[in-house]
Design a protein around this motif. Structure first.
Motif, mmCIF file in Angstrom:
data_model
loop_
_atom_site.group_PDB
_atom_site.id
_atom_site.type_symbol
_atom_site.label_atom_id
_atom_site.label_comp_id
_atom_site.label_asym_id
_atom_site.label_seq_id
_atom_site.Cartn_x
_atom_site.Cartn_y
_atom_site.Cartn_z
ATOM 1 N N ALA A 131 40.342 39.275 44.205
ATOM 2 C CA ALA A 131 39.170 38.885 43.405
ATOM 3 C C ALA A 131 39.272 37.400 43.037
ATOM 4 O O ALA A 131 38.272 36.688 43.059
ATOM 5 C CB ALA A 131 39.091 39.744 42.148
ATOM 6 N N ARG A 132 40.476 36.955 42.734
ATOM 7 C CA ARG A 132 40.647 35.548 42.333
ATOM 8 C C ARG A 132 40.346 34.593 43.484
ATOM 9 O O ARG A 132 39.630 33.600 43.306
ATOM 10 C CB ARG A 132 42.086 35.318 41.829
ATOM 11 N N VAL A 133 40.879 34.889 44.674
ATOM 12 C CA VAL A 133 40.741 33.919 45.773
ATOM 13 C C VAL A 133 39.363 33.992 46.453
ATOM 14 O O VAL A 133 39.051 33.163 47.299
ATOM 15 C CB VAL A 133 41.864 34.067 46.841
ATOM 16 N N THR A 134 38.554 34.986 46.059
ATOM 17 C CA THR A 134 37.221 35.124 46.659
ATOM 18 C C THR A 134 36.185 34.446 45.760
ATOM 19 O O THR A 134 36.265 34.542 44.529
ATOM 20 C CB THR A 134 36.877 36.624 46.828
ATOM 21 N N ALA A 135 35.229 33.765 46.378
ATOM 22 C CA ALA A 135 34.172 33.084 45.619
ATOM 23 C C ALA A 135 33.421 34.090 44.758
ATOM 24 O O ALA A 135 33.307 35.271 45.120
ATOM 25 C CB ALA A 135 33.213 32.394 46.582
ATOM 26 N N ILE A 136 32.901 33.616 43.654
ATOM 27 C CA ILE A 136 32.312 34.537 42.665
ATOM 28 C C ILE A 136 31.132 35.330 43.239
ATOM 29 O O ILE A 136 30.885 36.461 42.857
ATOM 30 C CB ILE A 136 31.939 33.779 41.380
ATOM 31 N N ASP A 137 30.435 34.733 44.195
ATOM 32 C CA ASP A 137 29.338 35.472 44.832
ATOM 33 C C ASP A 137 29.772 36.033 46.191
ATOM 34 O O ASP A 137 28.951 36.412 47.021
ATOM 35 C CB ASP A 137 28.109 34.569 44.999
ATOM 36 N N GLY A 138 31.084 36.061 46.405
ATOM 37 C CA GLY A 138 31.606 36.545 47.686
ATOM 38 C C GLY A 138 31.819 38.053 47.673
ATOM 39 O O GLY A 138 31.409 38.748 46.739
ATOM 40 N N ARG A 139 32.497 38.556 48.702
ATOM 41 C CA ARG A 139 32.667 39.994 48.842
ATOM 42 C C ARG A 139 34.156 40.356 48.954
ATOM 43 O O ARG A 139 34.901 39.674 49.675
ATOM 44 C CB ARG A 139 31.956 40.489 50.109
ATOM 45 N N VAL A 140 34.532 41.392 48.256
ATOM 46 C CA VAL A 140 35.889 41.926 48.392
ATOM 47 C C VAL A 140 35.731 43.341 48.955
ATOM 48 O O VAL A 140 34.969 44.144 48.412
ATOM 49 C CB VAL A 140 36.628 41.961 47.037
ATOM 50 N N VAL A 141 36.427 43.601 50.052
ATOM 51 C CA VAL A 141 36.254 44.890 50.741
ATOM 52 C C VAL A 141 37.614 45.589 50.856
ATOM 53 O O VAL A 141 38.558 45.024 51.407
ATOM 54 C CB VAL A 141 35.669 44.661 52.159
ATOM 55 N N LEU A 142 37.689 46.790 50.315
ATOM 56 C CA LEU A 142 38.952 47.547 50.332
ATOM 57 C C LEU A 142 38.725 48.864 51.055
ATOM 58 O O LEU A 142 37.827 49.629 50.672
ATOM 59 C CB LEU A 142 39.393 47.866 48.897
ATOM 60 N N ALA A 143 39.501 49.130 52.088
ATOM 61 C CA ALA A 143 39.374 50.418 52.795
ATOM 62 C C ALA A 143 40.636 51.226 52.558
ATOM 63 O O ALA A 143 41.737 50.777 52.893
ATOM 64 C CB ALA A 143 39.166 50.182 54.282
ATOM 65 N N ILE A 144 40.456 52.409 51.973
ATOM 66 C CA ILE A 144 41.634 53.239 51.648
ATOM 67 C C ILE A 144 41.453 54.663 52.195
ATOM 68 O O ILE A 144 40.337 55.158 52.316
ATOM 69 C CB ILE A 144 41.850 53.324 50.116
ATOM 70 N N ALA A 145 42.577 55.295 52.492
ATOM 71 C CA ALA A 145 42.543 56.712 52.887
ATOM 72 C C ALA A 145 42.334 57.541 51.617
ATOM 73 O O ALA A 145 42.940 57.256 50.579
ATOM 74 C CB ALA A 145 43.854 57.085 53.556
#
Ligand SMILES: C[S@@+](CC[C@H](N)C(=O)[O-])C[C@H]1O[C@@H](n2cnc3c(N)ncnc32)[C@H](O)[C@@H]1O
Length: 264
Positions: A131-145
Motif C-alpha cells: 500500500a505504501r509503495v503504490t500511488a494513492i490512486d493506484g491498485r494493489v492486487v492480492l491473490a490468495i488460496a
C-alpha cells in the motif's frame, strides 16, 4: 531468524502434468491478477514475491515497466533466464523481503502479489508495504488460496462423515483443506478482508474457480470430452464470481488507505 527457504526452485509447486481443473485455475487466477493491475505502456508495476517471474514478464510483454521483488537469488536467476528469450525490455529484479520494500512511497501505479502471501512470515506488513509503495490512486492486487472454499468445505464434511459416522480413519497424507507445511497463514475471505482492509480501501473481491481439489472432481473432468469439461469448469467459475466466499482463489483489488498528504 527467518524461517524461509531461499533455495526453492518451484519444482515442488509446478506440477509436471496438470489436471484440467488445475490448468484452468492457474490460468484464470493469473489473468485475473494481471488484468486487475491494468498493465500497459508506461505503467510502473511491482510484482511482490515474483518467484520465477512469469507474471512480471507477462506484464512487461503488455508494455508495462514491470519490476519483480523476490528474496530468493535462485528464483531471480531463473526469472532472468526466462525473460532472456522474450522480445521485451527486460523487467528489473530486486532482491528483498515483502515486508521491507526498498522503494519510496507511491513509486508504482500498481503492485500485485499472487499465490505467495501465505508463505510470508509477516503478511500484513507486506500488505502495508504494498500500500505504501503504490500511488494513492493506484491498485494493489492480492491473490490468495481460499481454505474455506466450497471444495475445502465438502472435503472436510466428507472426511468428518467417514470418520465420525462410518468409523473409517482418514488416510490421506495432507487433506486439501489443510494448509501445506510451508504456509504460515491459512487464508479465507474474512481474514484477508481484515488484514487488507486495514491498509487498503477494498474495491472488489473477485472469486476464481470452484471445485479445485474437491474429491473426485479432477477425475470426473478427465473422463469428459474436452469441450464439456471446459464448460463445467467455466460454469463453476461463474459461481465463483457470484460468490467469492466459495471460490478456490480470491483476488482482492484495492487502493492504498492513506492520506493524500503522505502520498508521493
Ligand atoms: C509459491 S511462490 C509464488 C511466486 C509467484 N508469485 C507465482 O505466482 O508464481 C512464493 C514466493 O514467495 C517468496 N517468499 C517467501 N517468503 C517471502 C517474504 N517474506 N517476502 C517476499 N517473498 C517471499 C518465495 O521466495 C517464493 O518466490
Amino acid at each position: 531468524m527467518r524461517v524461509v527457504d531461499l533455495d526453492r526452485d518451484m519444482s515442488d509447486v509446478i506440477p509436471t502434468s496438470m489436471s484440467r481443473d488445475s490448468e484452468y485455475l492457474f490460468e484464470r487466477m493469473t489473468l485475473e491478477t494481471i488484468d486487475a493491475a491494468l498493465p500497459g505502456p508506461g505503467q510502473r508495476i511491482l510484482d511482490v514475491a515474483s518467484g520465477v517471474g512469469q507474471d512480471t514478464i507477462a506484464m512487461a510483454m503488455r508494455g508495462a515497466n514491470a519490476m519483480g521483488a523476490e528474496p530468493s537469488q535462485r528464483m531471480i536467476g531463473m526469472a532472468r533466464m526466462f525473460a532472456e528469450d522474450k522480445k521485451i525490455e527486460m523487467p528489473s529484479w530486486v532482491q528483498c523481503w515483502s515486508d521491507h520494500l526498498p522503494f519510496a512511497t507511491g513509486s508504482f501505479d500498481a503492485s500485485i502479489c499472487k499465490g505467495a502471501m501465505d508463505h510470508f512470515d509477516r503478511p500484513e506488513l507486506a500488505i502495508a508495504e504494498m500500500a505504501r509503495v503504490t500511488a494513492i490512486d493506484g491498485r494493489v492486487v492480492l491473490a490468495i488460496a481460499n481454505f474455506e472454499s466450497l471444495s475445502c468445505r465438502v472435503g472436510r464434511a466428507l472426511d468428518d462423515f467417514r470418520r465420525d459416522v462410518l468409523g473409517i480413519p482418514v488416510i490421506r497424507d495432507r487433506r486439501g483443506y489443510d494448509a501445506p507445511s510451508d504456509h504460515f497463514t491459512r487464508y479465507e475471505v474474512n481474514l484477508i478482508r481484515e488484514q487488507a482492509g486495514r491498509h487498503l480501501i477494498i474495491d472488489e473481491f473477485r472469486g476464481v474457480s470452484v471445485g479445485w481439489g474437491m474429491p473426485g472432481w479432477a477425475g470426473f473432468l478427465q473422463k469428459l470430452p474436452q469441450g464439456l469439461a471446459l464448460r463445467c469448469v467455466q460454469a463453476f467459475d461463474a459461481l465463483a464470481r457470484f460468490a467469492p466466499v466459495l471460490a478456490d482463489v480470491i483476488v482482492v483489488v484495492g487502493r492504498p488507505r492513506r492520506s493524500v498528504n503522505t502520498s508521493a
